[in-house]
Design a protein around this motif. Structure first.
Motif, mmCIF file in Angstrom:
data_model
loop_
_atom_site.group_PDB
_atom_site.id
_atom_site.type_symbol
_atom_site.label_atom_id
_atom_site.label_comp_id
_atom_site.label_asym_id
_atom_site.label_seq_id
_atom_site.Cartn_x
_atom_site.Cartn_y
_atom_site.Cartn_z
ATOM 1 N N SER A 9 0.819 -1.207 0.000
ATOM 2 C CA SER A 9 0.000 0.000 0.000
ATOM 3 C C SER A 9 0.859 1.267 0.000
ATOM 4 O O SER A 9 0.526 2.253 -0.662
ATOM 5 C CB SER A 9 -0.936 -0.012 1.205
ATOM 6 N N PHE A 10 1.976 1.227 0.697
ATOM 7 C CA PHE A 10 2.877 2.384 0.740
ATOM 8 C C PHE A 10 3.435 2.682 -0.651
ATOM 9 O O PHE A 10 3.479 3.840 -1.078
ATOM 10 C CB PHE A 10 4.020 2.141 1.737
ATOM 11 N N ILE A 11 3.862 1.652 -1.354
ATOM 12 C CA ILE A 11 4.396 1.849 -2.708
ATOM 13 C C ILE A 11 3.290 2.384 -3.627
ATOM 14 O O ILE A 11 3.528 3.293 -4.435
ATOM 15 C CB ILE A 11 5.007 0.543 -3.258
ATOM 16 N N ALA A 12 2.078 1.850 -3.476
ATOM 17 C CA ALA A 12 0.942 2.343 -4.267
ATOM 18 C C ALA A 12 0.675 3.815 -3.957
ATOM 19 O O ALA A 12 0.314 4.594 -4.849
ATOM 20 C CB ALA A 12 -0.305 1.507 -3.983
ATOM 21 N N THR A 13 0.859 4.198 -2.717
ATOM 22 C CA THR A 13 0.655 5.591 -2.319
ATOM 23 C C THR A 13 1.656 6.510 -3.018
ATOM 24 O O THR A 13 1.286 7.573 -3.514
ATOM 25 C CB THR A 13 0.776 5.743 -0.793
ATOM 26 N N ILE A 14 2.904 6.088 -3.081
ATOM 27 C CA ILE A 14 3.935 6.886 -3.762
ATOM 28 C C ILE A 14 3.553 7.062 -5.231
ATOM 29 O O ILE A 14 3.602 8.172 -5.771
ATOM 30 C CB ILE A 14 5.332 6.227 -3.633
ATOM 31 N N LEU A 15 3.164 5.982 -5.882
ATOM 32 C CA LEU A 15 2.750 6.069 -7.285
ATOM 33 C C LEU A 15 1.506 6.947 -7.417
ATOM 34 O O LEU A 15 1.361 7.693 -8.383
ATOM 35 C CB LEU A 15 2.463 4.675 -7.846
ATOM 36 N N GLY A 16 0.617 6.831 -6.431
ATOM 37 C CA GLY A 16 -0.617 7.607 -6.442
ATOM 38 C C GLY A 16 -0.393 9.102 -6.297
ATOM 39 O O GLY A 16 -1.225 9.902 -6.720
ATOM 40 N N ILE A 18 1.999 10.657 -7.814
ATOM 41 C CA ILE A 18 2.452 11.094 -9.131
ATOM 42 C C ILE A 18 1.313 11.058 -10.155
ATOM 43 O O ILE A 18 1.184 11.962 -10.973
ATOM 44 C CB ILE A 18 3.621 10.193 -9.604
ATOM 45 N N GLU A 19 0.506 10.018 -10.080
ATOM 46 C CA GLU A 19 -0.517 9.744 -11.101
ATOM 47 C C GLU A 19 -1.428 10.912 -11.470
ATOM 48 O O GLU A 19 -1.561 11.234 -12.652
ATOM 49 C CB GLU A 19 -1.372 8.548 -10.664
ATOM 50 N N PRO A 20 -2.072 11.580 -10.524
ATOM 51 C CA PRO A 20 -3.051 12.602 -10.922
ATOM 52 C C PRO A 20 -2.443 13.836 -11.589
ATOM 53 O O PRO A 20 -3.156 14.629 -12.195
ATOM 54 C CB PRO A 20 -3.742 12.983 -9.616
ATOM 55 N N PHE A 21 -1.132 13.989 -11.511
ATOM 56 C CA PHE A 21 -0.492 15.147 -12.119
ATOM 57 C C PHE A 21 -0.085 14.899 -13.569
ATOM 58 O O PHE A 21 0.406 15.798 -14.239
ATOM 59 C CB PHE A 21 0.719 15.585 -11.288
ATOM 60 N N LEU A 29 -2.623 6.007 -17.035
ATOM 61 C CA LEU A 29 -3.046 4.604 -17.067
ATOM 62 C C LEU A 29 -1.937 3.665 -16.605
ATOM 63 O O LEU A 29 -2.205 2.680 -15.907
ATOM 64 C CB LEU A 29 -3.533 4.225 -18.469
ATOM 65 N N THR A 30 -0.689 3.970 -16.952
ATOM 66 C CA THR A 30 0.431 3.135 -16.497
ATOM 67 C C THR A 30 0.531 3.158 -14.975
ATOM 68 O O THR A 30 0.624 2.104 -14.325
ATOM 69 C CB THR A 30 1.762 3.623 -17.122
ATOM 70 N N LEU A 31 0.502 4.351 -14.400
ATOM 71 C CA LEU A 31 0.586 4.475 -12.940
ATOM 72 C C LEU A 31 -0.652 3.899 -12.264
ATOM 73 O O LEU A 31 -0.560 3.299 -11.184
ATOM 74 C CB LEU A 31 0.793 5.938 -12.546
ATOM 75 N N ASN A 32 -1.808 4.038 -12.909
ATOM 76 C CA ASN A 32 -3.044 3.492 -12.365
ATOM 77 C C ASN A 32 -2.989 1.966 -12.324
ATOM 78 O O ASN A 32 -3.401 1.350 -11.347
ATOM 79 C CB ASN A 32 -4.238 3.969 -13.198
ATOM 80 N N PHE A 33 -2.454 1.367 -13.375
ATOM 81 C CA PHE A 33 -2.306 -0.093 -13.406
ATOM 82 C C PHE A 33 -1.445 -0.565 -12.242
ATOM 83 O O PHE A 33 -1.820 -1.468 -11.500
ATOM 84 C CB PHE A 33 -1.689 -0.549 -14.738
ATOM 85 N N LEU A 34 -0.267 0.058 -12.093
ATOM 86 C CA LEU A 34 0.645 -0.338 -11.017
ATOM 87 C C LEU A 34 0.024 -0.109 -9.641
ATOM 88 O O LEU A 34 0.145 -0.952 -8.746
ATOM 89 C CB LEU A 34 1.962 0.427 -11.147
ATOM 90 N N GLY A 35 -0.672 1.012 -9.486
ATOM 91 C CA GLY A 35 -1.331 1.304 -8.209
ATOM 92 C C GLY A 35 -2.413 0.294 -7.884
ATOM 93 O O GLY A 35 -2.488 -0.205 -6.753
ATOM 94 N N VAL A 60 -6.904 -5.314 -15.508
ATOM 95 C CA VAL A 60 -7.208 -5.814 -16.851
ATOM 96 C C VAL A 60 -7.853 -4.712 -17.686
ATOM 97 O O VAL A 60 -7.490 -4.494 -18.848
ATOM 98 C CB VAL A 60 -8.108 -7.071 -16.783
ATOM 99 N N GLN A 61 -8.803 -4.005 -17.097
ATOM 100 C CA GLN A 61 -9.471 -2.927 -17.818
ATOM 101 C C GLN A 61 -8.479 -1.846 -18.227
ATOM 102 O O GLN A 61 -8.523 -1.337 -19.348
ATOM 103 C CB GLN A 61 -10.583 -2.307 -16.986
ATOM 104 N N VAL A 62 -7.579 -1.477 -17.343
ATOM 105 C CA VAL A 62 -6.598 -0.442 -17.645
ATOM 106 C C VAL A 62 -5.694 -0.878 -18.802
ATOM 107 O O VAL A 62 -5.383 -0.083 -19.693
ATOM 108 C CB VAL A 62 -5.773 -0.061 -16.398
ATOM 109 N N LEU A 63 -5.299 -2.141 -18.818
ATOM 110 C CA LEU A 63 -4.474 -2.639 -19.929
ATOM 111 C C LEU A 63 -5.217 -2.527 -21.264
ATOM 112 O O LEU A 63 -4.636 -2.121 -22.275
ATOM 113 C CB LEU A 63 -4.052 -4.088 -19.681
#
Length: 168
Positions: A9-16, A18-21, A29-35, A60-63
């Protein structure tokens, strides 16, 4: 397992953060997939199979959406409907608690958000999606992901202000 849930969850938070910017949907979509992958893993470690199933379905949907975005093709309405039906089915199969209906509502917002071709509209839907996940996580006791979704909500709200409101 709780420690692994928090790490994921912490790693997802870091990616999260970055994602909205992101300016382009490919980046988002790449960051959303990883998150979603990491949050799904966190839910699994926390024995929350409904949340995990929805996150893995989102991957799967994001891909699929990413492949359309790379080709610069608009998502067909029939595909968006199929995504919504799949999320509904996954939620019904994994439905265990009354608050799983919140996860379904968040999943429907997710379907709409990642179907956007414009990052501005994505962010508006995504901030609402994060808000719903905050309630779900609190009710489900998924505290590792609660922190992630609070950060996503705040970061997306800030991104809306910086990227979308100030641009006007």
């Amino acid at each position: 397992m709780a420690t692994l849930s928090y790490i994921s969850s912490f790693i997802a938070t870091i990616l999260g953060l970055i994602e909205p910017f992101g300016k382009k949907m490919k980046t988002i979509l790449t960051l959303n997939f990883l998150g979603n992958l990491l949050v799904g893993i966190s839910y699994l470690f926390g024995s929350d199979y409904s949340g995990a199933a929805i996150c893995f379905t989102a991957c799967v949907q994001v891909l699929i959406n990413y492949s359309f975005d790379v080709k610069q093709k608009k998502l067909p309405l029939w595909l968006i409907i199929i995504h919504a039906v799949i999320f509904l089915t996954v939620n019904i199969i994994t439905f265990a608690h009354w608050y799983d209906i919140i996860a379904l509502a968040a999943a429907m917002l997710f379907v709409l958000s990642v179907a956007q071709s414009n990052a501005k509209y994505y962010r508006v839907l995504y901030v609402t999606n994060s808000f719903l996940w905050i309630f779900y996580d609190f009710l489900a006791g998924a505290y590792a992901n609660l922190g992630t979704h609070i950060v996503l909500f705040i970061a997306t709200s800030i991104a809306i202000y910086i990227r979308d409101k100030k641009a006007k």
